[in-house]
Design a protein around this motif. Structure first.
Motif, mmCIF file in Angstrom:
data_model
loop_
_atom_site.group_PDB
_atom_site.id
_atom_site.type_symbol
_atom_site.label_atom_id
_atom_site.label_comp_id
_atom_site.label_asym_id
_atom_site.label_seq_id
_atom_site.Cartn_x
_atom_site.Cartn_y
_atom_site.Cartn_z
ATOM 1 N N THR A 167 -30.984 112.512 -0.431
ATOM 2 C CA THR A 167 -30.774 111.359 0.447
ATOM 3 C C THR A 167 -29.295 111.117 0.755
ATOM 4 O OG1 THR A 167 -30.630 109.717 -1.337
ATOM 5 C CG2 THR A 167 -32.849 110.261 -0.504
ATOM 6 N N ILE A 168 -28.413 111.855 0.091
ATOM 7 C CA ILE A 168 -26.972 111.668 0.281
ATOM 8 C C ILE A 168 -26.419 112.851 1.068
ATOM 9 C CG2 ILE A 168 -24.721 111.487 -0.864
ATOM 10 C CD1 ILE A 168 -26.179 110.182 -3.243
ATOM 11 N N PRO A 169 -25.839 112.610 2.241
ATOM 12 C CA PRO A 169 -25.223 113.708 2.996
ATOM 13 C C PRO A 169 -24.093 114.343 2.182
ATOM 14 C CG PRO A 169 -25.481 111.772 4.389
ATOM 15 C CD PRO A 169 -25.778 111.340 2.974
ATOM 16 N N ARG A 170 -24.017 115.657 2.222
ATOM 17 C CA ARG A 170 -23.008 116.379 1.442
ATOM 18 C C ARG A 170 -21.603 115.898 1.775
ATOM 19 N NH1 ARG A 170 -21.960 121.333 -1.463
ATOM 20 N NH2 ARG A 170 -19.755 121.145 -1.896
ATOM 21 N N LYS A 171 -21.334 115.651 3.046
ATOM 22 C CA LYS A 171 -19.985 115.212 3.424
ATOM 23 C C LYS A 171 -19.642 113.873 2.766
ATOM 24 C CE LYS A 171 -16.537 114.990 6.739
ATOM 25 N NZ LYS A 171 -16.130 115.100 8.088
ATOM 26 N N ASP A 172 -20.607 112.958 2.686
ATOM 27 C CA ASP A 172 -20.361 111.677 2.008
ATOM 28 C C ASP A 172 -20.001 111.913 0.543
ATOM 29 O OD1 ASP A 172 -21.046 110.508 4.413
ATOM 30 O OD2 ASP A 172 -22.919 109.609 3.676
ATOM 31 N N ALA A 173 -20.725 112.823 -0.094
ATOM 32 C CA ALA A 173 -20.440 113.149 -1.497
ATOM 33 C C ALA A 173 -19.046 113.754 -1.633
ATOM 34 C CB ALA A 173 -21.498 114.100 -2.043
ATOM 35 N N ASP A 174 -18.650 114.594 -0.682
ATOM 36 C CA ASP A 174 -17.329 115.224 -0.738
ATOM 37 C C ASP A 174 -16.206 114.213 -0.531
ATOM 38 O OD1 ASP A 174 -18.678 117.593 -1.181
ATOM 39 O OD2 ASP A 174 -18.302 118.411 0.809
ATOM 40 N N ILE A 175 -16.410 113.262 0.378
ATOM 41 C CA ILE A 175 -15.402 112.213 0.586
ATOM 42 C C ILE A 175 -15.275 111.360 -0.677
ATOM 43 C CG2 ILE A 175 -14.891 110.084 1.878
ATOM 44 C CD1 ILE A 175 -16.165 111.522 4.348
ATOM 45 N N MET A 176 -16.415 111.036 -1.276
ATOM 46 C CA MET A 176 -16.371 110.299 -2.539
ATOM 47 C C MET A 176 -15.587 111.088 -3.581
ATOM 48 S SD MET A 176 -17.894 110.559 -5.792
ATOM 49 C CE MET A 176 -19.416 111.433 -5.537
ATOM 50 N N PHE A 177 -15.810 112.404 -3.641
ATOM 51 C CA PHE A 177 -15.118 113.269 -4.600
ATOM 52 C C PHE A 177 -13.600 113.175 -4.416
ATOM 53 C CE2 PHE A 177 -13.445 117.575 -5.650
ATOM 54 C CZ PHE A 177 -13.716 117.581 -7.009
ATOM 55 N N TYR A 178 -13.137 113.182 -3.170
ATOM 56 C CA TYR A 178 -11.694 113.060 -2.913
ATOM 57 C C TYR A 178 -11.142 111.781 -3.541
ATOM 58 C CZ TYR A 178 -7.366 111.944 -0.536
ATOM 59 O OH TYR A 178 -6.064 111.579 -0.284
ATOM 60 N N HIS A 179 -11.788 110.658 -3.261
ATOM 61 C CA HIS A 179 -11.304 109.383 -3.799
ATOM 62 C C HIS A 179 -11.439 109.336 -5.318
ATOM 63 C CE1 HIS A 179 -10.320 107.432 -0.056
ATOM 64 N NE2 HIS A 179 -11.472 107.852 0.447
ATOM 65 N N ALA A 180 -12.530 109.897 -5.842
ATOM 66 C CA ALA A 180 -12.717 109.920 -7.296
ATOM 67 C C ALA A 180 -11.652 110.795 -7.956
ATOM 68 C CB ALA A 180 -14.127 110.402 -7.644
ATOM 69 N N CYS A 181 -11.251 111.869 -7.287
ATOM 70 C CA CYS A 181 -10.154 112.689 -7.812
ATOM 71 C C CYS A 181 -8.875 111.875 -7.917
ATOM 72 C CB CYS A 181 -9.924 113.917 -6.929
ATOM 73 S SG CYS A 181 -11.151 115.208 -7.117
ATOM 74 N N ARG A 182 -8.581 111.106 -6.869
ATOM 75 C CA ARG A 182 -7.385 110.254 -6.892
ATOM 76 C C ARG A 182 -7.500 109.190 -7.988
ATOM 77 N NH1 ARG A 182 -3.090 110.682 -6.238
ATOM 78 N NH2 ARG A 182 -2.555 108.815 -5.085
ATOM 79 N N ASP A 225 -7.649 116.696 -13.979
ATOM 80 C CA ASP A 225 -7.949 115.286 -13.729
ATOM 81 C C ASP A 225 -9.145 115.050 -12.812
ATOM 82 O OD1 ASP A 225 -5.861 114.390 -15.338
ATOM 83 O OD2 ASP A 225 -4.415 114.452 -13.690
ATOM 84 N N TYR A 226 -9.826 116.085 -12.389
ATOM 85 C CA TYR A 226 -10.991 115.931 -11.526
ATOM 86 C C TYR A 226 -12.308 116.063 -12.286
ATOM 87 C CZ TYR A 226 -10.391 121.026 -11.423
ATOM 88 O OH TYR A 226 -10.215 122.342 -11.765
ATOM 89 N N ARG A 227 -12.262 116.171 -13.596
ATOM 90 C CA ARG A 227 -13.500 116.352 -14.372
ATOM 91 C C ARG A 227 -14.490 115.211 -14.162
ATOM 92 N NH1 ARG A 227 -11.624 117.095 -20.259
ATOM 93 N NH2 ARG A 227 -10.254 115.498 -19.488
ATOM 94 N N ARG A 228 -14.025 113.972 -14.258
ATOM 95 C CA ARG A 228 -14.957 112.836 -14.082
ATOM 96 C C ARG A 228 -15.489 112.786 -12.653
ATOM 97 N NH1 ARG A 228 -11.927 107.697 -16.197
ATOM 98 N NH2 ARG A 228 -10.225 108.742 -15.151
ATOM 99 N N ALA A 229 -14.626 113.098 -11.688
ATOM 100 C CA ALA A 229 -15.073 113.126 -10.291
ATOM 101 C C ALA A 229 -16.170 114.167 -10.095
ATOM 102 C CB ALA A 229 -13.881 113.420 -9.366
ATOM 103 N N SER A 230 -16.061 115.279 -10.801
ATOM 104 C CA SER A 230 -17.062 116.341 -10.645
ATOM 105 C C SER A 230 -18.433 115.905 -11.148
ATOM 106 C CB SER A 230 -16.615 117.618 -11.363
ATOM 107 O OG SER A 230 -16.772 117.523 -12.758
ATOM 108 N N VAL A 231 -18.480 115.019 -12.117
ATOM 109 C CA VAL A 231 -19.764 114.551 -12.656
ATOM 110 C C VAL A 231 -20.541 113.799 -11.568
ATOM 111 C CG1 VAL A 231 -20.863 113.012 -14.331
ATOM 112 C CG2 VAL A 231 -18.965 114.484 -15.050
ATOM 113 N N VAL A 232 -19.927 112.807 -10.960
ATOM 114 C CA VAL A 232 -20.632 112.036 -9.934
ATOM 115 C C VAL A 232 -20.861 112.873 -8.676
ATOM 116 C CG1 VAL A 232 -20.092 109.716 -10.776
ATOM 117 C CG2 VAL A 232 -18.440 110.880 -9.318
ATOM 118 N N HIS A 233 -19.963 113.797 -8.384
ATOM 119 C CA HIS A 233 -20.139 114.686 -7.239
ATOM 120 C C HIS A 233 -21.340 115.600 -7.450
ATOM 121 C CE1 HIS A 233 -19.059 118.155 -4.547
ATOM 122 N NE2 HIS A 233 -18.876 117.138 -3.714
#
Length: 185
Positions: free
Chosen positions: A86-101, A70-78
Motif C-alpha cells: 500500500t506504500i509507493p516505493r518512492k514515498d518509502a525512499d523519500i522517508m529513507f532520505y529524511h530518516a538518514c538525516r 548512521d543509516y541503520r535505523r532508517a533501513s529498518v523502517v525503509h
C-alpha cells in the motif's frame, strides 16, 4: 523533533537463519518507528523481517553495506515500508532520505544513499531477476565484476558525480531530477 524527524529509540532485533544457511535477515522483537518531518509515523511492527539497507550489492564498497553507519535505523523502517504493497516505493525512499538525516547522516551521505535506494528501485524494474545474485557477487575467484554489476557501478558513479555537485540543502525534487536523468524512471 528535528527538521528531519525522529526515531522511537533503537530497534531491538534477533538474527534469523533461513533454510539455505543465509543469516542476513533479522526479526524485530518489539515495535520500532520513525516519525517523518510531516508527522507521519512509519511503523516497523514486532515480528517484521528486515535485511538492512536496500543498497544494491555492487554498491556496497562505494555507498556502504546494509548494517553499517548512521543509516541503520532508517533501513529498518525503509525495509518494512518497501514490503508494504500500500506504500509507493518512492514515498518509502523519500522517508529513507529524511530518516538518514535524522539518524545522523550528512547531507552528502543522505543524498547518495537516496540515490542508491532509488537505483535499487530502478534495478528491480530494469534488470533481469537475479542479475545481481548473491552467489555471482561473493563466490568468484578471482573476483571480477560481470556486465550487470559493472553497469550498476558505472551508472551510480555517473549519478553520484552530479549528486555531489548539488547544494547541501537540495530538495528531493532537485535530487530526483538528477536521478531521473540517469535512470529514466
Amino acid at each position: 523533533m528535528s527538521k528531519h524527524g525522529k526515531f522511537s529509540g533503537n530497534p531491538k532485533t534477533e538474527w534469523l537463519v533461513d533454510e539455505s544457511g543465509a543469516d542476513r535477515n533479522m526479526r524485530l522483537v518489539e515495535d520500532f518507528s520513525y516519525t517523518d518531518p510531516d508527522g507521519r509515523v512509519w511503523l516497523a511492527p514486532l515480528d517484521s523481517k528486515i535485511n538492512g539497507a536496500s543498497i544494491p550489492r555492487p554498491l556496497w564498497g562505494t555507498v556502504g553495506s546494509p548494517y553499517t553507519d548512521d543509516y541503520r535505523r532508517a533501513s529498518v523502517v525503509h525495509d518494512v515500508a518497501c514490503g508494504d504493497p500500500t506504500i509507493p516505493r518512492k514515498d518509502a525512499d523519500i522517508m529513507f532520505y529524511h530518516a538518514c538525516r535524522a539518524g545522523g547522516c550528512s547531507f552528502l551521505q543522505a543524498k547518495l544513499l537516496y540515490a542508491g535506494v532509488r537505483m535499487g528501485a530502478w534495478i528491480d524494474r530494469s534488470l533481469a531477476p537475479n542479475a545481481l545474485s548473491r552467489d555471482r557477487l561473493l563466490f568468484r575467484v578471482p573476483f571480477k565484476l560481470v556486465a550487470d554489476e559493472q553497469f550498476v557501478q558505472d551508472k551510480f558513479q555517473e549519478l553520484a558525480i552530479e549528486v555531489k555537485l548539488l547544494r547541501d540543502d537540495a530538495t528531493i525534487a532537485e535530487l530526483d531530477a538528477v536521478i531521473d536523468k540517469h535512470l529514466q524512471f
